[in-house]
Enzyme design. Sequence first.
Site, PDB file in Angstrom:
ATOM      1  N   SER A  54      -3.904  -3.303 -10.388  1.00 25.01           N
ATOM      2  CA  SER A  54      -5.217  -2.703 -10.344  1.00 25.01           C
ATOM      3  C   SER A  54      -5.321  -1.969 -11.801  1.00 25.01           C
ATOM      4  CB  SER A  54      -5.555  -1.875  -9.100  1.00 25.01           C
ATOM      5  OG  SER A  54      -6.918  -1.396  -9.282  1.00 25.01           O
ATOM      6  N   HIS A 106      -7.644  -6.360  -9.639  1.00 27.87           N
ATOM      7  CA  HIS A 106      -8.790  -5.616  -9.431  1.00 27.87           C
ATOM      8  C   HIS A 106      -9.754  -5.751 -10.753  1.00 27.87           C
ATOM      9  CE1 HIS A 106      -7.520  -3.063  -5.969  1.00 27.87           C
ATOM     10  NE2 HIS A 106      -7.560  -4.510  -5.583  1.00 27.87           N
ATOM     11  N   ASP A 132      -4.498  -0.486  -2.042  1.00 29.54           N
ATOM     12  CA  ASP A 132      -4.652  -2.021  -1.733  1.00 29.54           C
ATOM     13  C   ASP A 132      -3.170  -2.551  -1.992  1.00 29.54           C
ATOM     14  OD1 ASP A 132      -5.620  -4.321  -1.068  1.00 29.54           O
ATOM     15  OD2 ASP A 132      -6.541  -4.704  -2.959  1.00 29.54           O
TER      16      ASP A 132
END
Lengths: 279, 195
Positions: B11, B38, B130
Amino acid sequence: MNDSEEIYDDVEVSEVRLLLDVVYAKYGYDFRDYAYPSVKRRILNSVATEGVASISGLLDKIQNDPACMARLLLHFTVHASSMFRHPSFYKCFREKVVPQLKTYPFVRIWHAGCSTGEEVYSMAILLHEEGIYKRSIIYATDISEDVIQKAKSGIFPMNMMKEFTSNYLKSGGIESFSDYYTAQYDNALFSSHLKENIVFAKHNLVTDASPNEFNVILCRNVMIYFKRELQNKTHELFFNSLIHFGYLGLGEKETLRFTPRENNYEEVDVSQKLYRRTA
Amino acid sequence: MMPGIIVIGASLGGLRALNLVLGNLPKDFRLPIVIVQHRSNELDASLVKQLQQSCKLRVSEAEDKEDIIAGRVYVAPAGYHLLIDSSLFCLSVDQPVLHARPSIDVAFESAADAFGSRTIGVVLTGASNDGAKGAALIKTRGGTIIVEDPVSAECATMPAAAIKSVGTVDAILPLPEIAPFLLKLSLRNGDRKDE
Ligand SMILES: C[S@@+](CC[C@H](N)C(=O)[O-])C[C@H]1O[C@@H](n2cnc3c(N)ncnc32)[C@H](O)[C@@H]1O
């Protein structure tokens, strides 16, 4: 069929399969050839929201409770969409497909799996601006009666208008987008003239026959949920529903490349997933 | 049968980290690699290009129902979940999970289902939880979890969450050591196939 069956958690796989068998036998919705990983996720989401402990718990509930089935169906059909989503697709459609459509006296377009209708209204606006809406007819179909009713209403949340407008402009829109709707409290109500030549209908791509012959078929982000075999079967349906030199539009990450019909189409624009039937 | 699969989740700060990991893998690497990074939709187009610059393997965005081929790097497209179905990819536009689409958990869990103990999950830098849940499932199915060392990660949240969720991960490594470790694992997995 593939080696997945050996590898997956066997119990879970057979529970999923049993559930899909029951859903089909009892309610007639055939999700048995949908791609396993996304089906499983949706079923597990439903297990969580129904407050049951397991897939077999969901199975018990579904067998005795049609309302529970209706809620499961929502997991398979509800999606947030947007008007003129992927503006470059509509731009390409305007530039490369519309000039061809203008040569026909009458144009039939099919949005298969149209969900709540965002892309259908986008198309109506586009055809209107290009001056061919009056001689066009748009079939807007989906497996779910719920989303079809929503699509029919032509009502979208007001807070989406900023995004819709920005997409519209990027897609090559030539009018003022706000002329197409009137504000009503938190909603935007789209002009009824946009609906004049749209036929909204329930249609299941897995089990129903072709509704007509078309110049254009758009089926975007629907077949990603199908297994390859079902995808191929659906491509067969589309191929047979297109006139010679008719157009097929897919979602931006879908491709004809791995399907048996790939050689029956030419690419209108590779990056936009627009294809034209070659014969 | 494919000897295994590597799924890397990243991310915030991921681009730099990914370049470092991918850049250190040899041309003849034997496993397929799946990247879930992401990002907002707008930044999308450039990611494949940027990763390709440092990577000797072929990098591309995964398409729906595309066959998974060993020795290639696949990037989950922005705005879609990427799911792994044994020999091919499936995309979905279902709701974001933990505000993310693509979601690392979704990719991890589907990989764990499809590849079982042959799944290798890697959690890199990020300001999110996540990947934590999916990493735990990979572990439950007998797979391998590698986490970037939170101490040196650009953003420690995501690696730390994965470590906490999994309990005992297989390795906690600073970035430069991840590629050599993956290479070792790939050779081991490859041999297992030949048994
Ligand atoms: C992700 S939405 C796509 C909506 C729209 N085409 C778009 O791209 O914005 C998928 C739609 O496919 C519909 N669908 C799923 N299975 C179907 C089937 N067997 N026949 C017709 N529609 C189906 C769902 O109800 C849902 O509305």
